[in-house]
Design an enzyme around this catalytic site. Structure first.
Site, PDB file in Angstrom:
ATOM      1  N   SER A   1       0.830  -1.214   0.000  1.00 47.35           N
ATOM      2  CA  SER A   1       0.000   0.000   0.000  1.00 47.35           C
ATOM      3  C   SER A   1       0.855   1.251   0.000  1.00 47.35           C
ATOM      4  O   SER A   1       1.955   1.280   0.534  1.00 47.35           O
ATOM      5  CB  SER A   1      -0.887   0.012   1.253  1.00 47.35           C
ATOM      6  OG  SER A   1      -1.498   1.281   1.415  1.00 47.35           O
TER       7      SER A   1
ATOM      8  N   TYR B   1      -1.771   0.495  10.152  1.00 46.12           N
ATOM      9  CA  TYR B   1      -2.020  -0.341   8.956  1.00 46.12           C
ATOM     10  C   TYR B   1      -0.851  -0.198   7.985  1.00 46.12           C
ATOM     11  O   TYR B   1      -0.305  -1.195   7.511  1.00 46.12           O
ATOM     12  CB  TYR B   1      -3.331   0.098   8.281  1.00 46.12           C
ATOM     13  CG  TYR B   1      -3.408  -0.310   6.841  1.00 46.12           C
ATOM     14  CD1 TYR B   1      -3.141   0.606   5.827  1.00 46.12           C
ATOM     15  CD2 TYR B   1      -3.702  -1.618   6.481  1.00 46.12           C
ATOM     16  CE1 TYR B   1      -3.176   0.227   4.497  1.00 46.12           C
ATOM     17  CE2 TYR B   1      -3.742  -2.006   5.155  1.00 46.12           C
ATOM     18  CZ  TYR B   1      -3.472  -1.081   4.165  1.00 46.12           C
ATOM     19  OH  TYR B   1      -3.491  -1.455   2.850  1.00 46.12           O
TER      20      TYR B   1
ATOM     21  N   LYS C   1       2.179  -3.043   6.561  1.00 47.01           N
ATOM     22  CA  LYS C   1       2.589  -3.313   5.173  1.00 47.01           C
ATOM     23  C   LYS C   1       4.102  -3.132   5.015  1.00 47.01           C
ATOM     24  O   LYS C   1       4.781  -3.922   4.367  1.00 47.01           O
ATOM     25  CB  LYS C   1       1.839  -2.379   4.211  1.00 47.01           C
ATOM     26  CG  LYS C   1       0.339  -2.635   4.143  1.00 47.01           C
ATOM     27  CD  LYS C   1       0.021  -4.017   3.577  1.00 47.01           C
ATOM     28  CE  LYS C   1      -1.461  -4.218   3.354  1.00 47.01           C
ATOM     29  NZ  LYS C   1      -1.780  -5.544   2.777  1.00 47.01           N
TER      30      LYS C   1
ATOM     31  N   ASP D   1      -4.875  13.001   7.313  1.00 44.05           N
ATOM     32  CA  ASP D   1      -5.074  13.090   5.866  1.00 44.05           C
ATOM     33  C   ASP D   1      -4.083  14.079   5.246  1.00 44.05           C
ATOM     34  O   ASP D   1      -4.176  15.282   5.502  1.00 44.05           O
ATOM     35  CB  ASP D   1      -6.496  13.586   5.551  1.00 44.05           C
ATOM     36  CG  ASP D   1      -7.495  12.460   5.480  1.00 44.05           C
ATOM     37  OD1 ASP D   1      -7.069  11.301   5.379  1.00 44.05           O
ATOM     38  OD2 ASP D   1      -8.710  12.733   5.524  1.00 44.05           O
TER      39      ASP D   1
END
Ligand code: WQD
Length: 329
Positions: free
Chosen positions: A120, A144, A148, A288
């Site tokens: 990702s 998360y 990865k 974000d």
């Protein structure tokens, strides 16, 4: 054709895995799916594949999956909600990291050394420069993304010590549905933008939130690189061929190199579906970045791959078939 060994696909009932399974079956491969259906959907399972409803953390289920000695493993099975990973890291550590290590150790035991890994763009964290290429610093901002990155680092060690030959594909924002209409199962409780837009367009939701419109972008909303799931699938097949032919490992971005804002996505969905999509502008969502866009130059150079279904009309036309014209079951 020589007797080909099967291909094992973990998470093969999931959003991206099911598209890859259909494409592998179309090419005549014997496919074995291992999926615990925590996120996968039975209606997305290709009937030509052999299904094992099981778990990466079960020795018994893994032995079943390796019974026919697969040639290659595609690994999609993982939890992927960045926000949830910052509330329940233990769930992500257990399933994503421990589950993958169990899978890798089973591969070593069964002398299976080809691995295509669903990674990702979350491994990069906040962009230091754009577009993001594969050399960009890796500073994941959520657990998360860390899972990865941790798995990618283990792949490098298993390659160096045990001769693993792998491709790690760093998806930017996966979206859309099968252009051939073979996948109809909607994602369960989506956290991502495009399924939430379509849940709003179809009335599953009355309205949706736009997390901030005060970013330094053309309309104040965040920019992302949306990549159609069929484009992702074709890249996986090309990566399989690449690691078959080349001893070198492959770590590449999968994106279009072009970004779109949240409001542009909503407008495209409104245009394609003809439905109103009520939204409220709310506060920014923590973590974000204003803009995340991929450099896909390496994927083009190594795999001769380019996204060809990732224009906004194709994305929302394919999603409209699933959300507005669902096949009655
Ligand atoms: C996209 C944009 C939101 C929902 C995540 C994971 C990443 C990868 C892709 C797996 C952002 C805005 C969203 C909503 C909104 N997952 N948004 N209202 O955060 O770029 O990436 O999915 O590999 O690891 O982090 O995707 O779809 O959540 O958000 O305004 O209801 O849409 O703020 O700007 P994101 P997203």
């Amino acid at each position: 054709m020589s007797e080909r060994k099967p291909i094992l696909v973990t998470g093969g009932a999931g959003y991206i895995g099911s598209h890859v399974v259909h494409d592998l079956c179309d090419l005549g491969y014997e496919v074995v799916i291992l999926d615990n259906f925590s996120l996968g959907r039975h209606e997305n399972v290709d009937e030509r594949a052999r299904l094992i409803e099981g778990d990466l953390m079960s020795e018994h289920d893994l032995e079943l999956a390796f019974k026919d000695q697969p040639e290659i493993v595609f690994h999609f099975a993982a939890y992927k909600a960045a926000g949830e990973s910052m509330v329940q890291p233990q769930k992500y550590a257990y399933n994503n990291i421990c589950g993958t290590l169990r899978l890798l150790n089973m591969m070593v035991d069964h002398k299976v050394n080809k691995f295509v890994f669903s990674s990702s763009a979350a491994v990069y964290g906040a962009p230091r420069y754009l577009p993001i290429d594969e050399e960009h610093p890796k500073n994941p901002e959520n657990y998360y993304g860390y899972t990865k990155l941790a798995i990618e680092q283990n792949l490098a060690w298993y390659s160096q010590i045990k001769g693993l030959n792998f491709a790690a594909l760093r998806y930017f924002n996966a979206t859309g549905y099968d252009i051939n209409g073979r996948i109809k199962g909607k994602e369960k409780n989506p956290a991502n933008l495009s399924p939430i837009i379509m849940e709003t367009a179809s009335g599953i939701r009355q309205s949706m939130q736009v997390f901030g419109d005060d970013y330094d972008t053309e309309d104040g909303t965040c920019i992302r690189d949306y990549i159609h799931v069929n484009d992702l699938s074709s890249a996986h097949l090309a990566a399989m061929d690449y690691i078959r032919k080349n001893k070198e490992n492959l770590v590449i971005n999968l994106g279009t190199g072009k970004g779109h804002t949240v409001l542009q996505m909503i407008e495209a969905a409104r245009r394609v579906t003809g439905r109103e999509i009520p939204y409220q502008i709310t506060d920014r969502r923590e973590g974000d970045p204003p803009e995340l866009v991929a450099s896909s130059a390496l994927a083009h150079q190594k795999l001769n791959w380019m996204a060809s279904h990732s224009d906004l009309d194709s994305i929302f036309k394919t999603m409209k078939e699933v959300y507005l014209n669902p096949v009655k079951r």
